[in-house]
Scaffold this motif. Structure first.
Motif, PDB file in Angstrom:
ATOM      1  N   SER A   1      50.683  62.541  48.021  1.00  0.00           N
ATOM      2  CA  SER A   1      50.549  61.772  49.271  1.00  0.00           C
ATOM      3  C   SER A   1      50.315  62.654  50.484  1.00  0.00           C
ATOM      4  CB  SER A   1      51.800  60.747  49.249  1.00  0.00           C
ATOM      5  OG  SER A   1      52.842  61.447  49.642  1.00  0.00           O
TER       6      SER A   1
ATOM      7  N   GLU B   1      45.838  62.294  48.999  1.00  0.00           N
ATOM      8  CA  GLU B   1      45.596  60.692  49.157  1.00  0.00           C
ATOM      9  C   GLU B   1      45.133  60.719  50.801  1.00  0.00           C
ATOM     10  OE1 GLU B   1      48.050  56.944  48.044  1.00  0.00           O
ATOM     11  OE2 GLU B   1      49.399  58.624  48.989  1.00  0.00           O
TER      12      GLU B   1
ATOM     13  N   THR C   1      45.787  59.863  44.782  1.00  0.00           N
ATOM     14  CA  THR C   1      46.278  61.263  44.938  1.00  0.00           C
ATOM     15  C   THR C   1      45.601  62.040  43.813  1.00  0.00           C
ATOM     16  OG1 THR C   1      48.146  60.986  43.132  1.00  0.00           O
ATOM     17  CG2 THR C   1      48.720  60.576  45.488  1.00  0.00           C
TER      18      THR C   1
END
Lengths: 109, 121
Positions: A26, A30, A70
């Motif tokens: 993340s 992402e 991701t």
């Protein structure tokens, strides 16, 4: 230990379609773009895909990139012997910090 | 066509400072929109971004190396430099300099040929 995770190897026969995966988190994939670089032995990496799915001029449309969450993938269709090389994914992390995958060695059987 | 060329010692002793220069030709290092970067590749193949510098002197460093690195620029010589202190065998790698195109796509578009630096006594 690389920040992004790639399979160490991949293979295919001429004409096949192969995909190489790249897993991040993340804090990099992402929220930021993914890049792919191609490297032949003894040479510097060369930009293959930028901003997830964009090809620089001169890169054949057999090469394509995608991203979801991701993870990201590089696909090579119509595999050719000259595609045998190492492939690295990359992304930007926090505060202009580039992170790379460990590289995938593609073998054309 | 922009070209980059690394230069410097290929062998450095442990605990000493690794110093490399990247000379840019075919274009000015003061061209806006580009950061000038250092990236290294370990013998096992993995790539690691070291840091980059703008011609104004603004820098970004890899947090894991920040305490040991200094990147500087000399616009009069159209080159930029890397100093990595307190080296160990783990710093043995091929060191590349590269141009980072921050405005067209944030990618490394031009690379040097690479300089193998071995840390050994």
């Amino acid at each position: 230990q690389s920040v992004l995770t790639q399979p160490p190897s991949a293979s295919g026969t001429p004409g096949q379609r192969v995909t190489i995966s790249c897993s991040g988190s993340s804090s990099n994939i992402e929220i930021n773009y993914v890049y792919w670089y191609q490297q032949f032995p003894g040479t510097a990496p060369k930009l293959l895909i930028y901003r997830n799915d964009q090809r620089p001029s001169g890169v054949p449309d057999r090469f394509s990139g995608s991203k979801s969450g991701t993870s990201a993938s590089l696909a090579i269709s119509g595999l050719r012997s000259e595609d045998e090389a190492d492939y690295f994914c990359a992304a930007w992390g926090d505060d202009l910090n580039a992170v790379f995958g460990g590289g995938t060695k593609l073998t054309v059987l | 066509q922009v070209q980059l060329q690394e230069s410097g010692p290929g062998l450095v002793k442990p605990s000493q400072t690794l110093s490399l220069i990247c000379t840019v030709s075919g274009g000015s290092i003061t061209s806006g929109g580009y950061y000038w970067s250092w990236i290294r590749q370990y013998p096992g193949k993995g790539l690691e971004w070291i840091g980059c510098i703008y011609y104004s002197g603004s820098t970004y460093y890899n947090p894991s190396l920040k305490s040991r690195i200094t990147i500087s620029v000399d616009t009069s010589k159209n080159h930029f430099s890397l100093n990595l202190g307190s080296v160990t065998a783990a710093d043995t790698a091929v060191y590349y300099c590269a141009r980072l195109d921050l405005y067209s796509g944030s990618y490394f578009d031009y690379w040097g040929q690479g300089k193998l630096v071995t840390v050994s006594s």
